[in-house]
Design a protein around this motif. Sequence first.
Motif, PDB file in Angstrom:
ATOM      1  N   ALA A 114      -9.406   3.315  -5.217  1.00  0.00           N
ATOM      2  CA  ALA A 114      -9.435   4.185  -4.039  1.00  0.00           C
ATOM      3  C   ALA A 114      -8.079   4.839  -3.811  1.00  0.00           C
ATOM      4  O   ALA A 114      -7.992   6.033  -3.486  1.00  0.00           O
ATOM      5  CB  ALA A 114      -9.856   3.383  -2.811  1.00  0.00           C
ATOM      6  N   ILE A 115      -7.010   4.076  -3.978  1.00  0.00           N
ATOM      7  CA  ILE A 115      -5.675   4.634  -3.781  1.00  0.00           C
ATOM      8  C   ILE A 115      -5.354   5.675  -4.858  1.00  0.00           C
ATOM      9  O   ILE A 115      -4.693   6.687  -4.592  1.00  0.00           O
ATOM     10  CB  ILE A 115      -4.631   3.512  -3.741  1.00  0.00           C
ATOM     11  CG1 ILE A 115      -4.827   2.679  -2.466  1.00  0.00           C
ATOM     12  CG2 ILE A 115      -3.209   4.078  -3.793  1.00  0.00           C
ATOM     13  CD1 ILE A 115      -3.931   1.481  -2.351  1.00  0.00           C
ATOM     14  N   CYS A 169     -10.954  -1.113   5.406  1.00  0.00           N
ATOM     15  CA  CYS A 169      -9.595  -1.179   4.852  1.00  0.00           C
ATOM     16  C   CYS A 169      -9.517  -1.950   3.536  1.00  0.00           C
ATOM     17  O   CYS A 169      -8.516  -2.639   3.282  1.00  0.00           O
ATOM     18  CB  CYS A 169      -8.632  -1.792   5.868  1.00  0.00           C
ATOM     19  SG  CYS A 169      -8.327  -0.740   7.289  1.00  0.00           S
ATOM     20  N   TRP A 170     -10.519  -1.818   2.697  1.00  0.00           N
ATOM     21  CA  TRP A 170     -10.467  -2.486   1.392  1.00  0.00           C
ATOM     22  C   TRP A 170      -9.301  -1.974   0.550  1.00  0.00           C
ATOM     23  O   TRP A 170      -8.814  -2.674  -0.337  1.00  0.00           O
ATOM     24  CB  TRP A 170     -11.795  -2.305   0.669  1.00  0.00           C
ATOM     25  CG  TRP A 170     -11.952  -0.988  -0.033  1.00  0.00           C
ATOM     26  CD1 TRP A 170     -11.798  -0.730  -1.361  1.00  0.00           C
ATOM     27  CD2 TRP A 170     -12.292   0.283   0.560  1.00  0.00           C
ATOM     28  NE1 TRP A 170     -12.015   0.603  -1.636  1.00  0.00           N
ATOM     29  CE2 TRP A 170     -12.326   1.244  -0.478  1.00  0.00           C
ATOM     30  CE3 TRP A 170     -12.580   0.695   1.863  1.00  0.00           C
ATOM     31  CZ2 TRP A 170     -12.628   2.585  -0.238  1.00  0.00           C
ATOM     32  CZ3 TRP A 170     -12.878   2.026   2.092  1.00  0.00           C
ATOM     33  CH2 TRP A 170     -12.899   2.947   1.050  1.00  0.00           C
ATOM     34  N   GLN A 171      -8.817  -0.762   0.851  1.00  0.00           N
ATOM     35  CA  GLN A 171      -7.693  -0.206   0.093  1.00  0.00           C
ATOM     36  C   GLN A 171      -6.437  -1.075   0.228  1.00  0.00           C
ATOM     37  O   GLN A 171      -5.607  -1.122  -0.676  1.00  0.00           O
ATOM     38  CB  GLN A 171      -7.353   1.211   0.583  1.00  0.00           C
ATOM     39  CG  GLN A 171      -8.532   2.169   0.621  1.00  0.00           C
ATOM     40  CD  GLN A 171      -9.167   2.213   2.003  1.00  0.00           C
ATOM     41  OE1 GLN A 171      -9.174   1.225   2.743  1.00  0.00           O
ATOM     42  NE2 GLN A 171      -9.705   3.372   2.363  1.00  0.00           N
ATOM     43  N   ALA A 200      -5.605  -3.778  -2.565  1.00  0.00           N
ATOM     44  CA  ALA A 200      -5.573  -3.268  -3.940  1.00  0.00           C
ATOM     45  C   ALA A 200      -4.890  -4.221  -4.906  1.00  0.00           C
ATOM     46  O   ALA A 200      -5.145  -4.173  -6.113  1.00  0.00           O
ATOM     47  CB  ALA A 200      -4.880  -1.910  -3.976  1.00  0.00           C
ATOM     48  N   ILE A 240       0.841  -1.204   0.000  1.00  0.00           N
ATOM     49  CA  ILE A 240       0.000   0.000   0.000  1.00  0.00           C
ATOM     50  C   ILE A 240       0.872   1.249   0.000  1.00  0.00           C
ATOM     51  O   ILE A 240       0.527   2.254  -0.651  1.00  0.00           O
ATOM     52  CB  ILE A 240      -0.990   0.001   1.183  1.00  0.00           C
ATOM     53  CG1 ILE A 240      -2.015   1.142   0.997  1.00  0.00           C
ATOM     54  CG2 ILE A 240      -0.297   0.092   2.522  1.00  0.00           C
ATOM     55  CD1 ILE A 240      -3.189   1.077   1.947  1.00  0.00           C
ATOM     56  N   GLN A 250     -11.842   8.665   3.685  1.00  0.00           N
ATOM     57  CA  GLN A 250     -12.281   7.600   2.773  1.00  0.00           C
ATOM     58  C   GLN A 250     -12.820   6.441   3.602  1.00  0.00           C
ATOM     59  O   GLN A 250     -12.174   6.008   4.563  1.00  0.00           O
ATOM     60  CB  GLN A 250     -11.098   7.145   1.911  1.00  0.00           C
ATOM     61  CG  GLN A 250     -11.489   6.391   0.657  1.00  0.00           C
ATOM     62  CD  GLN A 250     -10.284   6.116  -0.220  1.00  0.00           C
ATOM     63  OE1 GLN A 250      -9.434   5.318   0.136  1.00  0.00           O
ATOM     64  NE2 GLN A 250     -10.200   6.789  -1.364  1.00  0.00           N
ATOM     65  N   LEU A 301      -8.004   6.907   6.106  1.00  0.00           N
ATOM     66  CA  LEU A 301      -8.575   5.748   5.422  1.00  0.00           C
ATOM     67  C   LEU A 301      -9.226   4.830   6.444  1.00  0.00           C
ATOM     68  O   LEU A 301      -8.543   4.224   7.279  1.00  0.00           O
ATOM     69  CB  LEU A 301      -7.483   4.996   4.654  1.00  0.00           C
ATOM     70  CG  LEU A 301      -6.586   5.845   3.738  1.00  0.00           C
ATOM     71  CD1 LEU A 301      -5.508   4.978   3.106  1.00  0.00           C
ATOM     72  CD2 LEU A 301      -7.409   6.541   2.675  1.00  0.00           C
ATOM     73  N   GLU A 353     -11.479  -2.170  -6.737  1.00  0.00           N
ATOM     74  CA  GLU A 353     -11.997  -1.025  -5.991  1.00  0.00           C
ATOM     75  C   GLU A 353     -10.946  -0.460  -5.036  1.00  0.00           C
ATOM     76  O   GLU A 353     -10.916   0.745  -4.770  1.00  0.00           O
ATOM     77  CB  GLU A 353     -13.237  -1.432  -5.194  1.00  0.00           C
ATOM     78  CG  GLU A 353     -14.447  -1.767  -6.056  1.00  0.00           C
ATOM     79  CD  GLU A 353     -14.524  -3.244  -6.432  1.00  0.00           C
ATOM     80  OE1 GLU A 353     -15.612  -3.697  -6.811  1.00  0.00           O
ATOM     81  OE2 GLU A 353     -13.482  -3.947  -6.341  1.00  0.00           O
ATOM     82  N   GLY A 354     -10.078  -1.331  -4.522  1.00  0.00           N
ATOM     83  CA  GLY A 354      -9.002  -0.859  -3.666  1.00  0.00           C
ATOM     84  C   GLY A 354      -7.984  -0.054  -4.437  1.00  0.00           C
ATOM     85  O   GLY A 354      -7.526   1.003  -3.981  1.00  0.00           O
TER      86      GLY A 354
END
Length: 275
Positions: A259-260, A245-247, A250, A66, A209, A148, A255-256
């Motif tokens: 988002a980033i 915390c789906w980001q 990624a 991440i 987010q 986030l 979708e992650g």
Amino acid sequence: MEAAEVLSAIRAGLPVRGDRRRPEVEPVAGLPAYRLTTAASRADRTVLFFHGGRFTSGSTAESLDICARIADAACAEVISVDYRLAPAHPFPAAVVDCLAAYRHLLMDGYAPERVVPVGLSAGGTLALSMLLSAGSQGLPMPAAGVLLSPPVEMLFLGDSVLLNRRTDWLAPQDLAEMREDYLLGADPADPLASPLYADLSGLPPLMVQAGGGEVLIDGICAFVSTARLQGVPVTFDVAEGMFHCWQAFAAVLPEGAAAIERVGAFVRRHVPNEG
């Protein structure tokens, strides 16, 4: 992978791996922190990153993917802080460490208007707590802040804590254990532990987010409303149906990754290229 597949894997405790990115890593002298860069990083734009992990776990080493993605999206270097962890080091030890990292950057010649703190989950709370502490001590505010999926209040009073149990991997018991381990008897309404109850005036522009399926979404929505009422410019980015915390997923979740990219655009907008 589909979001439902990722959520099922997390709940089952299965590893969720994809094509993970690896930045260049070097220690930061004088700090429990590391400088992470990619080919896209610029020396004139810095993300100060606080990892997640319920205040009791997590590290830079576990956050390389991440951090690399944020570095790419924001075209920035990332300074990732390995703050002290509870319960061995309960509140406010992590807040002290995060503020010390920001103060260190300022003393080392970093311009505050070129720095953006970014925090994931517990790190999002710490980013807010750091900003509040910096303001109370008269330090200049950074250009902006990014939160986030932050737990913004340790009482966890929102209805979504119960209503969104089917769409998230966090459970009410997880939240209770996190509060107990982090606070060890401290007041859960302390503004540095629960920024929802703080005086937020004077904070820099924020990007908040959150996933629409998170158990924390009600508290996050309340924080956004409170911050806006107190004059804080807030960009509220809600990803419908996403979990906590789906980001961080990624590498396998489109979708992650998206988002980033939105986080990167926000950082670049508030810290434009020099020259």
